[in-house]
Design a protein around this motif. Sequence first.
Motif, PDB file in Angstrom:
ATOM      1  N   ARG A  50       0.833  -1.212   0.000  1.00  3.64           N
ATOM      2  CA  ARG A  50       0.000   0.000   0.000  1.00  3.64           C
ATOM      3  C   ARG A  50       0.861   1.253   0.000  1.00  3.64           C
ATOM      4  NH1 ARG A  50      -3.927  -2.867   4.104  1.00  3.64           N
ATOM      5  NH2 ARG A  50      -5.258  -3.917   2.594  1.00  3.64           N
ATOM      6  N   SER A  51       2.117   1.091   0.405  1.00  3.69           N
ATOM      7  CA  SER A  51       3.060   2.210   0.409  1.00  3.69           C
ATOM      8  C   SER A  51       4.452   1.663   0.161  1.00  3.69           C
ATOM      9  CB  SER A  51       3.033   2.928   1.767  1.00  3.69           C
ATOM     10  OG  SER A  51       4.112   3.849   1.851  1.00  3.69           O
ATOM     11  N   LEU A  52       5.228   2.427  -0.598  1.00 11.00           N
ATOM     12  CA  LEU A  52       6.645   2.104  -0.789  1.00 11.00           C
ATOM     13  C   LEU A  52       7.499   3.297  -0.363  1.00 11.00           C
ATOM     14  CD1 LEU A  52       6.453   0.144  -4.156  1.00 11.00           C
ATOM     15  CD2 LEU A  52       6.905  -0.795  -1.878  1.00 11.00           C
ATOM     16  N   ALA A  53       6.975   4.096   0.558  1.00  9.85           N
ATOM     17  CA  ALA A  53       7.696   5.269   1.056  1.00  9.85           C
ATOM     18  C   ALA A  53       9.040   4.829   1.637  1.00  9.85           C
ATOM     19  CB  ALA A  53       6.867   5.974   2.118  1.00  9.85           C
ATOM     20  N   GLY A  54      10.106   5.512   1.206  1.00 13.30           N
ATOM     21  CA  GLY A  54      11.444   5.205   1.688  1.00 13.30           C
ATOM     22  C   GLY A  54      12.156   4.131   0.887  1.00 13.30           C
ATOM     23  N   ILE A  55      11.480   3.511  -0.058  1.00 13.22           N
ATOM     24  CA  ILE A  55      12.058   2.462  -0.901  1.00 13.22           C
ATOM     25  C   ILE A  55      12.437   3.088  -2.240  1.00 13.22           C
ATOM     26  CG2 ILE A  55      11.605   0.258  -2.058  1.00 13.22           C
ATOM     27  CD1 ILE A  55      11.718   0.145   1.058  1.00 13.22           C
ATOM     28  N   THR A  56      13.631   2.752  -2.746  1.00 13.19           N
ATOM     29  CA  THR A  56      14.067   3.313  -4.023  1.00 13.19           C
ATOM     30  C   THR A  56      13.951   2.324  -5.179  1.00 13.19           C
ATOM     31  OG1 THR A  56      16.377   2.698  -3.640  1.00 13.19           O
ATOM     32  CG2 THR A  56      15.666   4.886  -2.873  1.00 13.19           C
ATOM     33  N   GLU A  57      13.870   1.029  -4.883  1.00 12.91           N
ATOM     34  CA  GLU A  57      13.686   0.048  -5.949  1.00 12.91           C
ATOM     35  C   GLU A  57      12.999  -1.193  -5.412  1.00 12.91           C
ATOM     36  OE1 GLU A  57      17.521  -1.070  -7.542  1.00 12.91           O
ATOM     37  OE2 GLU A  57      17.823  -2.572  -5.994  1.00 12.91           O
ATOM     38  N   VAL A  58      12.265  -1.839  -6.296  1.00 13.45           N
ATOM     39  CA  VAL A  58      11.594  -3.099  -5.955  1.00 13.45           C
ATOM     40  C   VAL A  58      12.124  -4.170  -6.901  1.00 13.45           C
ATOM     41  CG1 VAL A  58       9.372  -4.301  -5.855  1.00 13.45           C
ATOM     42  CG2 VAL A  58       9.531  -1.922  -5.126  1.00 13.45           C
ATOM     43  N   ARG A  59      12.602  -5.271  -6.345  1.00 16.48           N
ATOM     44  CA  ARG A  59      13.166  -6.372  -7.134  1.00 16.48           C
ATOM     45  C   ARG A  59      12.216  -7.566  -7.055  1.00 16.48           C
ATOM     46  NH1 ARG A  59      16.043  -8.429  -4.142  1.00 16.48           N
ATOM     47  NH2 ARG A  59      15.866  -7.154  -2.308  1.00 16.48           N
ATOM     48  N   ALA A  60      11.239  -7.571  -7.875  1.00 15.35           N
ATOM     49  CA  ALA A  60      10.269  -8.674  -7.875  1.00 15.35           C
ATOM     50  C   ALA A  60      10.541  -9.540  -9.098  1.00 15.35           C
ATOM     51  CB  ALA A  60       8.853  -8.115  -7.904  1.00 15.35           C
ATOM     52  N   GLY A  61      11.159 -10.686  -8.895  1.00 12.04           N
ATOM     53  CA  GLY A  61      11.650 -11.488 -10.006  1.00 12.04           C
ATOM     54  C   GLY A  61      10.593 -12.084 -10.909  1.00 12.04           C
ATOM     55  N   VAL A  62       9.580 -12.692 -10.350  1.00 16.15           N
ATOM     56  CA  VAL A  62       8.562 -13.390 -11.138  1.00 16.15           C
ATOM     57  C   VAL A  62       7.485 -12.427 -11.635  1.00 16.15           C
ATOM     58  CG1 VAL A  62       6.781 -15.201 -11.002  1.00 16.15           C
ATOM     59  CG2 VAL A  62       8.963 -15.544  -9.888  1.00 16.15           C
ATOM     60  N   TYR A  63       7.457 -11.251 -11.064  1.00 18.83           N
ATOM     61  CA  TYR A  63       6.382 -10.287 -11.244  1.00 18.83           C
ATOM     62  C   TYR A  63       5.978 -10.092 -12.705  1.00 18.83           C
ATOM     63  CZ  TYR A  63       3.917  -5.847 -10.513  1.00 18.83           C
ATOM     64  OH  TYR A  63       2.994  -4.848 -10.467  1.00 18.83           O
ATOM     65  N   MET A  64       6.942  -9.967 -13.608  1.00 20.86           N
ATOM     66  CA  MET A  64       6.601  -9.663 -14.996  1.00 20.86           C
ATOM     67  C   MET A  64       6.162 -10.882 -15.790  1.00 20.86           C
ATOM     68  SD  MET A  64      10.379  -8.876 -16.494  1.00 20.86           S
ATOM     69  CE  MET A  64      10.153  -9.156 -18.226  1.00 20.86           C
ATOM     70  N   PHE A  65       6.489 -12.087 -15.352  1.00 22.28           N
ATOM     71  CA  PHE A  65       6.135 -13.294 -16.095  1.00 22.28           C
ATOM     72  C   PHE A  65       4.990 -14.082 -15.476  1.00 22.28           C
ATOM     73  CE2 PHE A  65      10.755 -13.448 -17.538  1.00 22.28           C
ATOM     74  CZ  PHE A  65      10.455 -12.876 -18.752  1.00 22.28           C
ATOM     75  N   GLY A  66       4.969 -14.150 -14.171  1.00 21.93           N
ATOM     76  CA  GLY A  66       3.987 -14.985 -13.497  1.00 21.93           C
ATOM     77  C   GLY A  66       4.316 -16.466 -13.638  1.00 21.93           C
ATOM     78  N   ASP A  67       3.676 -17.276 -12.845  1.00 23.02           N
ATOM     79  CA  ASP A  67       3.832 -18.724 -12.917  1.00 23.02           C
ATOM     80  C   ASP A  67       2.699 -19.365 -12.114  1.00 23.02           C
ATOM     81  OD1 ASP A  67       4.697 -18.591 -10.187  1.00 23.02           O
ATOM     82  OD2 ASP A  67       6.794 -18.493 -10.803  1.00 23.02           O
ATOM     83  N   LEU A  68       2.702 -20.676 -12.038  1.00 23.83           N
ATOM     84  CA  LEU A  68       1.606 -21.389 -11.371  1.00 23.83           C
ATOM     85  C   LEU A  68       1.539 -21.078  -9.881  1.00 23.83           C
ATOM     86  CD1 LEU A  68       2.042 -24.789 -13.212  1.00 23.83           C
ATOM     87  CD2 LEU A  68       0.124 -23.204 -13.479  1.00 23.83           C
ATOM     88  N   PHE A  69       2.680 -20.915  -9.244  1.00 22.87           N
ATOM     89  CA  PHE A  69       2.678 -20.589  -7.820  1.00 22.87           C
ATOM     90  C   PHE A  69       2.127 -19.192  -7.579  1.00 22.87           C
ATOM     91  CE2 PHE A  69       4.834 -19.284  -3.826  1.00 22.87           C
ATOM     92  CZ  PHE A  69       4.212 -20.185  -2.982  1.00 22.87           C
TER      93      PHE A  69
END
Length: 199
Positions: A50-69
Amino acid sequence: SYAGRSAEEMARIAEEERAGAVAAAEALRAAGLRVDIVSLGSSPTALHARSLAGITEVRAGVYMFGDLFQAQLGTHPMGDIAVTVLASVIGRKPERGALLLDAGALALSKDRSTEKAPRDYGFGLGLDLDGAPLPGEPVVTRVHQEHGELSGAPMLPVGAKLRIAPNHSCLTAAAYDRYHVVDGAREVVAVWARVNGWS
């Protein structure tokens, strides 16, 4: 975050993750250290934060592809899984309702991330060439180095092509040096090189 099973739980975990990373960065700065990058992320928390205040980057590996899990965590719908493996039927085992595929552990990985999820997809879900689940939603129940066994599948002929949706697209994609891009059809519209290996 991978243990969460609801949007509310993911949002709570995302805030704990954000607050912890920001507090660590502030403690380092208070000790006189320069902190330019405050990085965090997992695919579920990237979506539900809901907030990413204070964060400069997000490293979400599967985020762009998705998978069964990730689909079972609610990160995306099943139909949005963007990485699949093209496989061919190389044998039939009608006595046990299985097809042998030319896609095994080296093509799909041995990741069993859905083993403790609401639905266990074995080593991957069988899809038709257009990415829709095959009748009965067959799963790859066994993998050997070079071949896998798709159980519960219709008895497709040897040589038939199908797609397998992976449990963990990061590990599956790492086995390849390129992506063959299709855009809602079967024709390859682009080939994108991957950067692999560790340095």
